[in-house]
Design a protein around this motif. Structure first.
Motif, short mmCIF file in Angstrom:
data_model
loop_
_atom_site.label_atom_id
_atom_site.label_comp_id
_atom_site.label_asym_id
_atom_site.label_seq_id
_atom_site.Cartn_x
_atom_site.Cartn_y
_atom_site.Cartn_z
N ASN A 124 14.43 -0.85 -12.01
CA ASN A 124 13.67 -0.52 -10.91
C ASN A 124 11.79 -0.27 -11.05
O ASN A 124 11.51 -0.42 -12.43
CB ASN A 124 14.02 0.51 -11.07
CG ASN A 124 13.43 2.05 -10.74
OD1 ASN A 124 12.32 1.49 -9.49
ND2 ASN A 124 13.34 3.19 -10.29
N LEU A 181 18.62 2.63 -12.01
CA LEU A 181 19.43 2.77 -10.93
C LEU A 181 19.26 4.13 -10.77
O LEU A 181 20.23 5.56 -11.11
CB LEU A 181 21.03 3.02 -10.74
CG LEU A 181 21.92 2.47 -9.79
CD1 LEU A 181 21.03 1.68 -8.74
CD2 LEU A 181 23.82 2.47 -9.86
N TYR A 187 21.08 4.26 -4.04
CA TYR A 187 21.18 2.79 -4.00
C TYR A 187 22.67 3.41 -4.77
O TYR A 187 22.65 4.69 -6.42
CB TYR A 187 20.83 2.29 -5.24
CG TYR A 187 19.41 2.17 -4.42
CD1 TYR A 187 19.31 1.75 -2.73
CD2 TYR A 187 17.88 2.73 -5.22
CE1 TYR A 187 17.99 2.04 -2.24
CE2 TYR A 187 17.05 2.27 -4.16
CZ TYR A 187 17.15 1.96 -3.17
OH TYR A 187 15.60 1.67 -2.23
N ARG A 189 24.58 0.36 -6.21
CA ARG A 189 24.63 -0.57 -7.05
C ARG A 189 23.80 -0.87 -7.64
O ARG A 189 22.45 -0.40 -6.77
CB ARG A 189 25.48 -1.00 -6.41
CG ARG A 189 25.20 -2.37 -5.41
CD ARG A 189 25.63 -3.08 -4.94
NE ARG A 189 25.33 -3.67 -3.39
CZ ARG A 189 26.01 -4.76 -2.38
NH1 ARG A 189 27.19 -5.41 -3.39
NH2 ARG A 189 25.15 -4.93 -1.30
N PRO A 190 23.45 -2.46 -8.79
CA PRO A 190 22.16 -2.43 -8.47
C PRO A 190 21.67 -3.42 -8.32
O PRO A 190 21.87 -4.23 -7.46
CB PRO A 190 22.49 -3.05 -10.54
CG PRO A 190 24.07 -2.51 -11.13
CD PRO A 190 24.39 -2.18 -9.46
N TYR A 193 14.62 -2.38 -6.64
CA TYR A 193 14.19 -1.97 -6.24
C TYR A 193 12.51 -1.78 -7.07
O TYR A 193 11.66 -1.53 -8.02
CB TYR A 193 14.53 0.16 -7.04
CG TYR A 193 16.51 -0.59 -6.51
CD1 TYR A 193 16.67 -1.32 -5.01
CD2 TYR A 193 17.10 -0.16 -7.36
CE1 TYR A 193 17.84 -1.48 -4.83
CE2 TYR A 193 18.64 -0.08 -7.43
CZ TYR A 193 18.30 -1.05 -5.58
OH TYR A 193 20.02 -1.21 -5.69
N HIS A 214 14.07 -0.63 -2.00
CA HIS A 214 14.28 -2.15 -2.02
C HIS A 214 13.96 -3.73 -1.63
O HIS A 214 12.52 -3.68 -0.93
CB HIS A 214 15.64 -2.28 -1.16
CG HIS A 214 15.64 -2.43 -0.36
ND1 HIS A 214 15.58 -1.76 1.22
CD2 HIS A 214 16.07 -3.93 0.75
CE1 HIS A 214 14.93 -2.32 2.17
NE2 HIS A 214 16.13 -3.71 2.08
#
Length: 231
Positions: A124, A181, A187, A189-190, A193, A214
């Protein structure tokens, strides 16, 4: 008594003048200075890129797949490493992204939360910016909508993110918004981001506004600007 009234009146006028000048400084002069500083940061980055500096090597990727730096170097605290563009906020809107979120760093542009993912990497990539003062970079943050593009470049690659959720209102202690996450992002799943954060309300800081996005696509700078930046 007349002297006391006159003295108090003059004191009130002086205090009022000081307050007006201070407000003018906050609203106008800090913005002028910040705009100049941000422009200087962008110019410095573009000169370095033109001279072949700060160009990380990237691994090969399938056509259309996000490319990621191979063993990316750590960002230098307080230094700009990328430029962000958000067409929804205007086709002339662009801001430098610096490492760190200290007060002096955010006076120069947007700040990358240290410890979150690097640009384009799995995780992220999280960025903060002032809503008001110091150039008002995120003044129009509430205008952002799902589907909007957030485009960044590090001098070698264009990264186009697409907003999925927000603006989402929360409190400053909700640090989960920049987790790899994020719990409230939707979201499951990994992935790769982007989180943007700013203050709420416009002239306060009791809450935060958040958007999550994303990584939608990447392309080398040699290929020209991505579609999101073409008028």
């Amino acid at each position: 008594m007349r002297l006391v009234v006159r003295t108090v009146s003059e004191l009130c006028i002086t205090v009022g003048t000081v307050i007006v000048l201070f407000v003018a400084y906050v609203l106008f002069w800090t913005g002028v200075k910040a705009d100049t500083v941000m422009d200087d940061e962008i110019d410095r980055l573009q000169r370095q890129w033109a001279e072949g500096e700060i160009r990380p090597t990237r691994t090969a990727a399938a056509p259309g797949a996000p490319a990621a730096p191979a063993e990316p170097a750590a960002y230098e605290n307080g230094r700009a490493f990328a430029i962000m563009y958000i067409p929804r906020l205007g086709f002339t809107w662009n801001k430098p992204v610096l490492e760190g979120t200290r007060t002096d760093t955010l006076k120069k542009g947007l700040g990358h939360y240290a410890g979150t993912a690097q640009l384009g990497q799995r995780g992220n990539f999280s960025v903060a910016g002032h809503r008001r003062t110091y150039g008002d970079p995120f003044k129009d943050f509430p205008r952002l909508r799902p589907g909007d593009a957030v485009v960044l470049t590090d001098g070698t690659t264009w990264f186009t993110y697409r907003i999925d959720k927000g603006p989402y209102k929360t409190v400053p202690t909700d640090i989960e918004v920049i987790d790899p996450l994020p719990r409230m992002s939707g979201y499951t799943r990994p992935g790769r981001y982007l989180t943007l954060t700013t203050c709420e309300p416009e002239w306060g800081h009791s809450h935060r506004l958040i958007v999550w996005a994303h990584l939608d696509s990447t392309q080398p700078v040699e290929a020209g600007k991505p579609a999101a930046l073409r008028r």
